[in-house]
Design an enzyme around this catalytic site. Structure first.
Site, PDB file in Angstrom:
ATOM      1  N   ASP A  64       0.844  -1.201   0.000  1.00  0.00           N
ATOM      2  CA  ASP A  64       0.000   0.000   0.000  1.00  0.00           C
ATOM      3  C   ASP A  64       0.880   1.252   0.000  1.00  0.00           C
ATOM      4  O   ASP A  64       1.678   1.459   0.907  1.00  0.00           O
ATOM      5  CB  ASP A  64      -0.880  -0.004   1.266  1.00  0.00           C
ATOM      6  CG  ASP A  64      -1.761   1.230   1.358  1.00  0.00           C
ATOM      7  OD1 ASP A  64      -2.928   1.153   0.939  1.00  0.00           O
ATOM      8  OD2 ASP A  64      -1.285   2.278   1.846  1.00  0.00           O
ATOM      9  N   TYR A  74       2.750   9.894  -0.220  1.00  0.00           N
ATOM     10  CA  TYR A  74       3.857   9.321   0.562  1.00  0.00           C
ATOM     11  C   TYR A  74       5.214   9.596  -0.093  1.00  0.00           C
ATOM     12  O   TYR A  74       6.249   9.414   0.533  1.00  0.00           O
ATOM     13  CB  TYR A  74       3.708   7.800   0.730  1.00  0.00           C
ATOM     14  CG  TYR A  74       2.470   7.317   1.427  1.00  0.00           C
ATOM     15  CD1 TYR A  74       1.603   8.198   2.071  1.00  0.00           C
ATOM     16  CD2 TYR A  74       2.148   5.955   1.445  1.00  0.00           C
ATOM     17  CE1 TYR A  74       0.455   7.729   2.702  1.00  0.00           C
ATOM     18  CE2 TYR A  74       1.016   5.486   2.075  1.00  0.00           C
ATOM     19  CZ  TYR A  74       0.164   6.380   2.693  1.00  0.00           C
ATOM     20  OH  TYR A  74      -0.964   5.900   3.304  1.00  0.00           O
ATOM     21  N   LYS A 132      -3.020   6.025  -4.137  1.00  0.00           N
ATOM     22  CA  LYS A 132      -4.144   6.920  -3.809  1.00  0.00           C
ATOM     23  C   LYS A 132      -3.974   8.291  -4.458  1.00  0.00           C
ATOM     24  O   LYS A 132      -2.850   8.757  -4.626  1.00  0.00           O
ATOM     25  CB  LYS A 132      -4.224   7.119  -2.273  1.00  0.00           C
ATOM     26  CG  LYS A 132      -4.078   5.822  -1.500  1.00  0.00           C
ATOM     27  CD  LYS A 132      -4.240   5.968  -0.012  1.00  0.00           C
ATOM     28  CE  LYS A 132      -3.881   4.658   0.686  1.00  0.00           C
ATOM     29  NZ  LYS A 132      -2.485   4.515   1.065  1.00  0.00           N
ATOM     30  N   HIS A 178      -7.846   9.470  -1.546  1.00  0.00           N
ATOM     31  CA  HIS A 178      -7.156   9.478  -0.251  1.00  0.00           C
ATOM     32  C   HIS A 178      -8.002  10.079   0.878  1.00  0.00           C
ATOM     33  O   HIS A 178      -8.026   9.563   1.983  1.00  0.00           O
ATOM     34  CB  HIS A 178      -5.819  10.233  -0.384  1.00  0.00           C
ATOM     35  CG  HIS A 178      -4.767   9.752   0.569  1.00  0.00           C
ATOM     36  ND1 HIS A 178      -3.434   9.735   0.263  1.00  0.00           N
ATOM     37  CD2 HIS A 178      -4.863   9.260   1.830  1.00  0.00           C
ATOM     38  CE1 HIS A 178      -2.754   9.255   1.303  1.00  0.00           C
ATOM     39  NE2 HIS A 178      -3.601   8.965   2.257  1.00  0.00           N
TER      40      HIS A 178
END
Ligand code: A2P
Length: 286
Positions: A53, A58, A87, A120
């Site tokens: 994931d 990120y 996401k 997200h």
């Protein structure tokens, strides 16, 4: 959603509401950057995780993709054996860059399709548009499954007013101290898999005396008890760790079982305590 909690094993999968499958346990990569992210994903793949994931936010999609590519090139795994999630970030919804960012994520990951793309956060006034784009990408075969994160009951109900495709997954903050059973019930009703981010409460519950006692009884760690509680509750978990030993520890969940009483006790610990007060779906400010 179809998931057999009675016979959990390392290969347990959810059957999604479109009949695709998704592993019960995944590896979370939030806060892992650069070489640390690459190394952690390599350890996770070697430890046996089959779901990774990430998220555009990120800032590690490239490293995740590089780790996958290296393992595939080495003949140690096939693309189709790995389930990759990413996401669409909030700012990219606000700026109407969902389409562009979808393709950027694919490119950074070095993939020609995604297994799961999620919204997200439920950016008000935007998530209906974002959802329509994801529906189109799914139709075009660029993503097998689509879903949402951090959609509470009212937001999911609102999305369903315009959605043509029901989400396959809702990824929510979920751990014993923070449970949203109203939303979980709606997800169950709609066949949406409930997926827990921060299933370890970012470490909060690891010191809880009730969890410690149960862990001692089974000769397991507090983290393993927490993760097993998610799986036995029919909830998918994606623990994050940058530490090789803990990455291995968090997948060793299939040689013990929590009793009905232990499950009940852990479930009773809810106190609506989030890892961050700022991350409530109805009032997040980022
Ligand atoms: P680390 O990366 O140093 O292992 P969550 O997935 O709930 O957000 O929790 C992630 C946090 O929990 C990270 O700080 C991670 O630190 C820590 N963590 C992950 N696995 C374990 C474990 N088995 N035991 C203790 N701490 C853990």
């Amino acid at each position: 959603m179809n998931f057999e909690t009675a016979s959990l094993n390392p290969h347990s999968q959810f059957i999604l509401n479109n009949q695709n499958t998704m592993p019960a346990l995944g590896f979370g990569t939030y806060k892992l950057k650069g070489q640390e992210a690459y190394d952690a994903v390599i350890h996770a793949l070697e430890a046996g995780y089959t779901m990774i994931d990430t998220a555009h936010f990120y800032d590690n999609e490239q490293e995740v993709g590089r780790a996958l590519a290296d393992k595939i090139a080495a003949g140690e795994l096939r693309r189709e054996d790995i389930f990759v999630t990413t996401k669409i970030w909030n700012e990219d919804q606000r700026n109407n860059r969902q389409e562009e960012k979808f393709h950027e994520s694919l490119k950074l990951l070095g993939l020609d399709y995604l297994d799961l793309m999620l919204i997200h956060w439920p950016v008000a006034e935007k998530y209906h548009d974002t959802w329509k784009i994801l529906e189109d990408k799914q139709k075009a075969g660029l993503v097998k499954n689509i879903g949402i994160c951090n959609f509470e009951h009212s937001q999911l109900t609102d999305l369903m007013n315009t959605a043509q495709v029901c989400p396959q997954v809702n990824q929510m903050e979920h751990h014993p101290y923070m449970q949203d059973l109203k939303t979980k019930e709606l997800c169950d009703h709609l066949g949406i898999v409930y997926q827990a981010w921060s299933p370890l409460g970012r470490g909060m519950e690891l010191k809880d005396p009730h969890i410690a006692k149960i862990a001692q009884h089974h000769n397991k760690s507090a983290a393993q008890v927490l993760l097993r509680w998610h799986l036995q509750s029919g909830i998918c978990a994606i623990p994050k760790s940058g530490n090789k030993d803990r990455i291995y520890e968090n997948i060793r969940l299939f040689d013990f079982e929590l009793s009905r009483e232990e499950m009940k006790l852990i479930s009773s610990l809810d106190k609506q305590e989030r890892v961050s007060a700022k991350s409530a779906p109805l009032c997040f400010d980022f």
